[in-house]
Design an enzyme around this catalytic site. Structure first.
Site, PDB file in Angstrom:
ATOM      1  N   HIS A  75       0.508  -0.839   0.524  1.00 26.95           N
ATOM      2  CA  HIS A  75      -0.049   0.076   0.570  1.00 26.95           C
ATOM      3  C   HIS A  75       0.821   1.577  -0.424  1.00 26.95           C
ATOM      4  CE1 HIS A  75      -2.712  -2.733   0.862  1.00 26.95           C
ATOM      5  NE2 HIS A  75      -4.011  -1.887  -0.357  1.00 26.95           N
ATOM      6  N   GLU A  80     -12.178  -9.732  -5.902  1.00 24.69           N
ATOM      7  CA  GLU A  80     -10.843  -9.753  -6.000  1.00 24.69           C
ATOM      8  C   GLU A  80     -10.393 -11.284  -5.846  1.00 24.69           C
ATOM      9  OE1 GLU A  80      -9.238  -6.109  -3.438  1.00 24.69           O
ATOM     10  OE2 GLU A  80     -10.647  -6.162  -2.870  1.00 24.69           O
ATOM     11  N   ASP A 116      -5.331  -7.504  -5.710  1.00 26.47           N
ATOM     12  CA  ASP A 116      -5.856  -8.893  -4.851  1.00 26.47           C
ATOM     13  C   ASP A 116      -5.372 -10.132  -5.717  1.00 26.47           C
ATOM     14  OD1 ASP A 116      -4.913  -8.205  -2.268  1.00 26.47           O
ATOM     15  OD2 ASP A 116      -6.531  -6.646  -2.337  1.00 26.47           O
ATOM     16  N   CYS A 140     -10.037  -1.685 -10.700  1.00 28.34           N
ATOM     17  CA  CYS A 140      -9.478  -0.521 -10.513  1.00 28.34           C
ATOM     18  C   CYS A 140      -7.814  -0.842  -9.703  1.00 28.34           C
ATOM     19  CB  CYS A 140     -10.187  -0.605  -8.820  1.00 28.34           C
ATOM     20  SG  CYS A 140     -10.687  -1.520  -8.399  1.00 28.34           S
TER      21      CYS A 140
END
Ligand code: PEP
Ligand code: MG
Length: 757
Positions: free
Chosen positions: A363, A604, A628, A675
């Site tokens: 992240h 995901e 993911d 996304c």
């Protein structure tokens, strides 16, 4: 054998530099295997040869002066084939190469094993014996095991030398490359500032100081403070312990005296090192010595030293800010960068980021991309403590850090930086043009956001909506759960800034690598554990407060969409929908004028891929979280640099899964978005357009590059390309086919500046 193996690795680990590490290896291995010779040859890229670096048994004068090229002699052969050679009589082998200086003519038996680190051969470990006998299977297995364990230690010691500008055999070197993983694109040059966790002696970098007298005084004042603390402690428990035990406290206090640890630290400060670094150095030396002792009582003293020195460190750090002043061109380096560290340095001074741990899908890398800061992740061999204050080149495209840059290389990179700036400036004209293919097929380019600063930047880039607002970012930056009203204000800012464009807010996605300090989730396997929707459904009070905040924020704007992360089955969607409807009803009862938002499910997990149609029936849109999804499909931990090169958007199974999702969602006539980070890779984006994705949502820094590529390729060409690659079985071939298409369209220069894996 296992004990001996452990013992050797432990003492090599504790060695203070490469030379002593190698000497320990040769002595201990010779002793353990009862051979007459043990030697280590290391490959020195500077002279392109395997240099004899240490030996117990060969003539001393040969050390450092004998070397064998790749393929030359038995050592060169072991290095070239990366395989052991075990011979009863080495001199009979056709590759035997006799070197007079070593005096090895008397030794017949030869066993050489390669020292391999991250697939590359660092050198060769050799044992020799006078007897005419091959080494036994057990001995060979022992040496291979040992060599595999030592490779990392040797690589680290070599890297430490390289930071000082020295190759293993002592030649001066420059342009030492430390490979990592691309985190955020861009090239930059700057001065390293290492940030390190407080109170951790093992991570203090070395720094030079000017005012030695001041530093010594400062250190002594902290020392006295700790001695006073211990004295106080002694007083507090004096009546509960015996006189003998009380005396232990005095011993403890005296360990810090001038003629003990304290004095040694002062000596090091006088050599020009800052107090924290000097303390860490002296502490490590003592801890190392005590830990190597076989006597249990003495080994325990290492614990005392660590405790005492940590106490002094706390005082040193309390009184002195970690880094008072950042350089104008700072490159922030840390063992493990975290999102909050990005805020440490003023944005205008922050040139780049380097993290030893983590990968491109961590992240912190995602945030860095959003902020447009060149970043390299997973530079596992970087010797952090040596790097502070040094000038480095950071290449966020290739994922490399280069220390000791030569003037030529610096000039080359400064030119690249100029080209990169020109390229970005040249794309600015595209901002207000629609994203259409060359044959006029319209695609929507949206952005992923987390902070308010992303929103402003995104609007500048001509974003047409927000496809993913990572609502956990404000939660991560907070010290407790933000209240409903606090959340509502944050959400309102994003909705207002983008109105009337749509904003997709994802419900809280914590767990995995996103840990809230005030809500720790401690699990063996966090990415397969309590994450995303699983947490919030178990805590409906958190979920409800968030949804109510989102709905409240949308009053009068009506541009909100809500999206659910980590969905693995229809029940989770049902439960979440029930809660959202309840929140909606509650707010209506408060007489608020709210419109029910569009709801979407994130795909995901592989499980969700195969239930796309069922899920699509339940909601208004589908959004693929490809970071993911790739992680779970390919079983590649997104934060693990060792496997980061396997995290590939071009893997045929990933492409097939994406295609399947679009086809299934279409059957329910639902919009499909993606996304994950791959939407921001222009090459992948062309394939996504051909698959039929309606919206590509990406980091703002990629938006204009993607737009430029899509506008240069027709849908027909993209569909042909897709058809071709869907028949291929290998990620690299697929990537090559995509690159060729972009080359033919004349936009390949955008690839270098945007590549994900
Ligand atoms: C994803 O997994 O692709 C995604 C968009 O979510 P995150 O990266 O925040 O996990
Ligand atoms: Mg995700």
């Amino acid at each position: 054998m296992l004990d001996q193996l452990r013992g050797i690795v432990q003492s090599v680990n504790a060695a203070k530099d490469l030379k002593s590490a190698l000497n320990i290896i040769v002595h201990r291995v010779r002793e353990t295997l009862k051979t007459q010779v043990c030697s280590v040859y290391l490959f020195d890229t500077d002279v392109n040869s395997n240099v004899l670096m240490a030996s117990d048994g060969l003539k001393k004068e040969a050390i450092g002066n004998v070397s064998l090229d790749m393929g030359e002699g038995l050592v060169g052969l072991v290095a070239m084939h990366a395989e052991p050679i075990n011979l009863q009589d080495a001199s009979k082998h056709p590759s035997y190469h006799y070197i007079k200086e070593t005096g090895e003519e008397i030794f017949h038996a030869f066993l050489g094993v390669p020292i391999i680190h991250h697939r590359s051969v660092l050198g060769v470990l050799v044992v020799q014996h006078e007897e005419l006998r091959a080494f036994g299977e057990g001995e060979e297995a022992f040496l291979i095991t040992l060599s595999a364990q030592l490779a990392g230690v040797i690589a680290h010691a070599e890297a430490t030398g390289a930071i000082q500008g020295l190759s293993p055999s002592g030649h001066r070197v420059s342009d030492t490359v430390f490979p990592g993983i691309p985190g955020a694109s861009g090239v930059t040059v700057g001065e390293v500032a290492v940030i390190f966790p407080q109170s951790d002696l093992s991570q203090i970098p070395e720094r030079r100081i000017q005012d030695i007298e001041r530093e010594v005084d400062f250190f002594n004042s902290c020392l006295i403070a700790v001695q006073k603390d211990i004295y106080e402690l002694k007083k507090q428990i004096a009546d509960q312990i015996a006189e003998e035990e009380r005396r232990l406290f005095d011993v403890y206090i005296s360990m810090l005296d001038d003629d003990a640890l304290g004095g040694e630290v002062v000596l090091r400060i006088k050599k020009g090192y800052w107090a924290q670094g000097a303390l860490a150095y002296v502490a490590k030396e003592h801890i190392r010595k005590f830990e190597m002792m076989s006597d249990d009582y003495l080994r325990e003293r290492a614990v005392d030293i660590r405790d005492l020195c940590s106490r002094v460190l706390v005082y040193l750090q309390q009184k002195e800010p970690v880094i008072a002043d950042y350089n104008e061109e700072t490159i922030l380096v840390s063992e493990e960068l975290t999102p909050s560290m990005l805020a440490e340095v003023p944005k205008e001074k922050l040139n780049g980021l380097i993290s030893v741990k983590g990968s491109g899908s961590s992240h912190v890398a995602i945030l860095a991309r959003a902020m447009g800061i060149p970043t390299v992740m997973g530079v596992v061999d970087l010797p952090l403590s040596q790097l502070d204050g040094k000038k480095v080149i950071l290449d966020g495209y290739k994922g490399e850090v280069i220390s000791n840059p030569s003037d030529q290389l610096l000039t080359r990179y400064r030119n690249t930086i100029k080209e990169q700036d020109q390229l970005i400036a040249g794309l600015a004209d595209l901002k207000d043009l629609p994203c259409v293919t060359a044959d006029n097929h319209r695609i929507n380019l949206w952005v992923n956001t987390g902070l308010m600063s992303d929103v402003m930047h995104s609007l500048d880039q001509g974003a047409e909506g927000i496809g993913l607002f990572r609502t956990e970012v404000p939660f991560l930056l907070s010290e407790r759960f933000p209240s409903e009203l606090e959340q509502s204000e944050i959400y309102r800012e994003q909705l207002e800034a983008f109105s009337p464009k749509l904003v997709t807010m994802r419900t809280l996605d914590i767990g995995g690598d996103k840990d809230l300090s005030y809500f720790p989730i401690d699990e063996e396997n966090p990415f397969l554990g309590w994450r995303g929707i699983r947490v919030t459904l178990d805590h409906p009070e958190i979920f409800m407060a968030q949804v109510r905040a989102m709905l409240r924020a949308s009053i009068g704007l009506e541009n909100l969409q809500i999206m659910l992360p980590m969905i693995s089955n229809v029940n989770e969607v049902n439960s979440a929908l029930k809660l959202i409807k309840r929140a909606f009803r509650e707010l209506l009862q408060e007489h608020l004028d709210i419109k029910f938002p569009a709801i979407g499910v994130m795909i995901e997990l592989p499980a969700a891929v195969y239930q796309t149609r069922a899920l699509a029936k339940m909601v208004d849109f589908i959004s693929v979280g490809s970071n993911d999804l790739t992680q779970y499909l390919l079983a590649v931990d997104r934060n693990n640099p060792r496997v980061a090169n396997l995290h590939s958007a071009f893997h045929p199974s990933v492409l097939r899964a994406l295609h399947h999702v679009v086809t299934e969602a279409r059957k329910e006539k639902k919009l499909v978005t993606i996304c994950g980070e791959m939407a921001g890779d222009p090459g992948v984006a062309v394939l996504l357009v051909a698959m039929g994705f309606d919206i590509l949502s990406m980091n703002a820094a990629s938006l204009l590059k993607v737009k430029s590529v899509i506008r240069s390729v027709s849908l027909e060409v993209a569909e042909d390309l897709l058809e071709q690659v869907m028949r291929m079985e290998d990620a690299q071939m697929i990537r090559a086919a995509v690159d060729l298409t972009l080359y033919n369209a004349g936009v390949d220069r955008l690839l270098r500046s945007s590549r994900t894996n």
